[in-house]
Design a protein around this motif. Sequence first.
Motif, PDB file in Angstrom:
ATOM      1  N   TYR A  92      -2.462  42.384  26.883  1.00  0.00           N
ATOM      2  CA  TYR A  92      -3.651  43.221  27.068  1.00  0.00           C
ATOM      3  C   TYR A  92      -4.877  42.356  27.332  1.00  0.00           C
ATOM      4  CZ  TYR A  92      -0.649  46.648  24.641  1.00  0.00           C
ATOM      5  OH  TYR A  92       0.379  47.452  24.252  1.00  0.00           O
ATOM      6  N   GLY A  93      -5.029  41.296  26.540  1.00  0.00           N
ATOM      7  CA  GLY A  93      -6.165  40.398  26.735  1.00  0.00           C
ATOM      8  C   GLY A  93      -6.130  39.699  28.076  1.00  0.00           C
ATOM      9  N   LEU A  94      -4.942  39.217  28.460  1.00  0.00           N
ATOM     10  CA  LEU A  94      -4.802  38.542  29.748  1.00  0.00           C
ATOM     11  C   LEU A  94      -5.114  39.501  30.895  1.00  0.00           C
ATOM     12  CD1 LEU A  94      -3.952  36.048  31.407  1.00  0.00           C
ATOM     13  CD2 LEU A  94      -1.598  36.902  31.301  1.00  0.00           C
ATOM     14  N   GLY A  95      -4.633  40.723  30.788  1.00  0.00           N
ATOM     15  CA  GLY A  95      -4.909  41.720  31.824  1.00  0.00           C
ATOM     16  C   GLY A  95      -6.401  41.957  31.991  1.00  0.00           C
ATOM     17  N   ALA A  96      -7.114  42.061  30.860  1.00  0.00           N
ATOM     18  CA  ALA A  96      -8.564  42.277  30.928  1.00  0.00           C
ATOM     19  C   ALA A  96      -9.261  41.097  31.595  1.00  0.00           C
ATOM     20  CB  ALA A  96      -9.113  42.494  29.514  1.00  0.00           C
ATOM     21  N   VAL A  97      -8.838  39.871  31.260  1.00  0.00           N
ATOM     22  CA  VAL A  97      -9.438  38.672  31.864  1.00  0.00           C
ATOM     23  C   VAL A  97      -9.190  38.657  33.371  1.00  0.00           C
ATOM     24  CG1 VAL A  97      -9.252  36.140  31.997  1.00  0.00           C
ATOM     25  CG2 VAL A  97      -9.386  37.274  29.772  1.00  0.00           C
ATOM     26  N   ILE A  98      -7.974  38.966  33.790  1.00  0.00           N
ATOM     27  CA  ILE A  98      -7.640  38.970  35.218  1.00  0.00           C
ATOM     28  C   ILE A  98      -8.486  39.995  35.970  1.00  0.00           C
ATOM     29  CG2 ILE A  98      -5.797  39.542  36.875  1.00  0.00           C
ATOM     30  CD1 ILE A  98      -3.817  38.291  34.834  1.00  0.00           C
ATOM     31  N   ILE A  99      -8.646  41.187  35.395  1.00  0.00           N
ATOM     32  CA  ILE A  99      -9.459  42.230  36.038  1.00  0.00           C
ATOM     33  C   ILE A  99     -10.907  41.769  36.163  1.00  0.00           C
ATOM     34  CG2 ILE A  99     -10.428  44.544  35.709  1.00  0.00           C
ATOM     35  CD1 ILE A  99      -7.656  45.328  34.511  1.00  0.00           C
ATOM     36  N   VAL A 100     -11.454  41.178  35.108  1.00  0.00           N
ATOM     37  CA  VAL A 100     -12.843  40.705  35.142  1.00  0.00           C
ATOM     38  C   VAL A 100     -13.024  39.635  36.220  1.00  0.00           C
ATOM     39  CG1 VAL A 100     -14.586  39.401  33.846  1.00  0.00           C
ATOM     40  CG2 VAL A 100     -13.413  41.335  32.768  1.00  0.00           C
ATOM     41  N   ILE A 101     -12.075  38.705  36.329  1.00  0.00           N
ATOM     42  CA  ILE A 101     -12.176  37.661  37.363  1.00  0.00           C
ATOM     43  C   ILE A 101     -12.179  38.292  38.758  1.00  0.00           C
ATOM     44  CG2 ILE A 101     -10.986  35.698  38.439  1.00  0.00           C
ATOM     45  CD1 ILE A 101     -10.053  34.897  35.617  1.00  0.00           C
ATOM     46  N   GLY A 102     -11.312  39.267  38.976  1.00  0.00           N
ATOM     47  CA  GLY A 102     -11.284  39.952  40.271  1.00  0.00           C
ATOM     48  C   GLY A 102     -12.598  40.637  40.590  1.00  0.00           C
ATOM     49  N   ILE A 103     -13.189  41.290  39.600  1.00  0.00           N
ATOM     50  CA  ILE A 103     -14.467  41.984  39.809  1.00  0.00           C
ATOM     51  C   ILE A 103     -15.584  40.979  40.081  1.00  0.00           C
ATOM     52  CG2 ILE A 103     -16.239  43.389  38.659  1.00  0.00           C
ATOM     53  CD1 ILE A 103     -13.868  44.859  37.243  1.00  0.00           C
ATOM     54  N   LEU A 104     -15.617  39.891  39.313  1.00  0.00           N
ATOM     55  CA  LEU A 104     -16.648  38.865  39.529  1.00  0.00           C
ATOM     56  C   LEU A 104     -16.570  38.292  40.944  1.00  0.00           C
ATOM     57  CD1 LEU A 104     -16.501  36.854  36.166  1.00  0.00           C
ATOM     58  CD2 LEU A 104     -18.228  38.531  36.861  1.00  0.00           C
ATOM     59  N   THR A 105     -15.357  38.021  41.385  1.00  0.00           N
ATOM     60  CA  THR A 105     -15.180  37.462  42.738  1.00  0.00           C
ATOM     61  C   THR A 105     -15.660  38.458  43.787  1.00  0.00           C
ATOM     62  OG1 THR A 105     -13.278  36.191  41.947  1.00  0.00           O
ATOM     63  CG2 THR A 105     -13.510  36.437  44.329  1.00  0.00           C
ATOM     64  N   PHE A 106     -15.304  39.709  43.620  1.00  0.00           N
ATOM     65  CA  PHE A 106     -15.705  40.747  44.576  1.00  0.00           C
ATOM     66  C   PHE A 106     -17.220  40.913  44.613  1.00  0.00           C
ATOM     67  CE2 PHE A 106     -16.393  45.258  45.734  1.00  0.00           C
ATOM     68  CZ  PHE A 106     -15.823  45.234  47.001  1.00  0.00           C
ATOM     69  N   LEU A 107     -17.866  40.820  43.461  1.00  0.00           N
ATOM     70  CA  LEU A 107     -19.320  40.985  43.407  1.00  0.00           C
ATOM     71  C   LEU A 107     -20.061  39.898  44.165  1.00  0.00           C
ATOM     72  CD1 LEU A 107     -19.852  42.196  39.723  1.00  0.00           C
ATOM     73  CD2 LEU A 107     -20.098  43.531  41.835  1.00  0.00           C
ATOM     74  N   GLY A 108     -19.359  38.841  44.535  1.00  0.00           N
ATOM     75  CA  GLY A 108     -19.957  37.784  45.342  1.00  0.00           C
ATOM     76  C   GLY A 108     -20.479  38.275  46.686  1.00  0.00           C
ATOM     77  N   ILE A 109     -20.030  39.437  47.117  1.00  0.00           N
ATOM     78  CA  ILE A 109     -20.561  40.029  48.360  1.00  0.00           C
ATOM     79  C   ILE A 109     -22.070  40.220  48.230  1.00  0.00           C
ATOM     80  CG2 ILE A 109     -20.549  42.087  49.837  1.00  0.00           C
ATOM     81  CD1 ILE A 109     -17.560  42.416  49.106  1.00  0.00           C
ATOM     82  N   TRP A 110     -22.518  40.654  47.044  1.00  0.00           N
ATOM     83  CA  TRP A 110     -23.939  40.953  46.828  1.00  0.00           C
ATOM     84  C   TRP A 110     -24.636  39.963  45.904  1.00  0.00           C
ATOM     85  CZ3 TRP A 110     -20.020  44.622  46.042  1.00  0.00           C
ATOM     86  CH2 TRP A 110     -19.839  45.507  47.112  1.00  0.00           C
ATOM     87  N   PHE A 111     -23.881  39.359  45.000  1.00  0.00           N
ATOM     88  CA  PHE A 111     -24.467  38.487  43.979  1.00  0.00           C
ATOM     89  C   PHE A 111     -23.778  37.120  44.014  1.00  0.00           C
ATOM     90  CE2 PHE A 111     -24.468  42.887  42.392  1.00  0.00           C
ATOM     91  CZ  PHE A 111     -25.841  43.115  42.311  1.00  0.00           C
TER      92      PHE A 111
END
Length: 197
Positions: A92-111
């Motif tokens: 569960y913890g690993l899954g949450a970390v992986i999702i957060v990394i994906g979101i952070l990378t995607f947000l690079g479009i704007w931030f």
Amino acid sequence: MKTFINFIAVSQRHFINVARAAILIVMVWIGGLKIYQYEADGIVPFVANSPLMSFFYSKEAPEYQEYKNPEGKTVQKNIDWHTENRTYVFSYGLGAVIIVIGILTFLGIWFPRIGFWGGMLTFGMSLVTLSFLITTPEVYVPNLGGDFPTPQHGFPYLSGAGRLVLKDVIMLAVGLICASDCAQKLRDTTVYRSNRW
């Protein structure tokens, strides 16, 4: 054809955003699957054999081999063992970390600052995953006694698990490309010049 080549040539920035979206899809999907028993059970050989991650579990390798649940099947004694091993909590913890990394990378479009760290975390996560090619016996075809025409087991014969891990070479490269793009944007802004990280 020349027009198409010109279009591709001037579209690199857009394709980097496609790469960010691809990372988001892969990370959210795979990270989200970590809440399911079959996926949590499936990562046990990687984690249990890794010197970087095995401390998350309470049992030592190779004990897990006696408690494998085939995909799509549930054996209660195996689930009990995995619960005691902290397999599901870690997943569960690993899954949450992986999702957060994906979101952070995607947000690079704007931030770009956020995206820079997302790309670097994608790179780092991929390095850890690729280390499984060294530490996890299950990434290579086991010796089951076949010898015709030649024994096809061990290195370099990747099993299904090994082929899955090897694909992280692509994720590693794309993470660096996304981080580099964000670093370029940061370099050209007053945020970078004022050293406010």
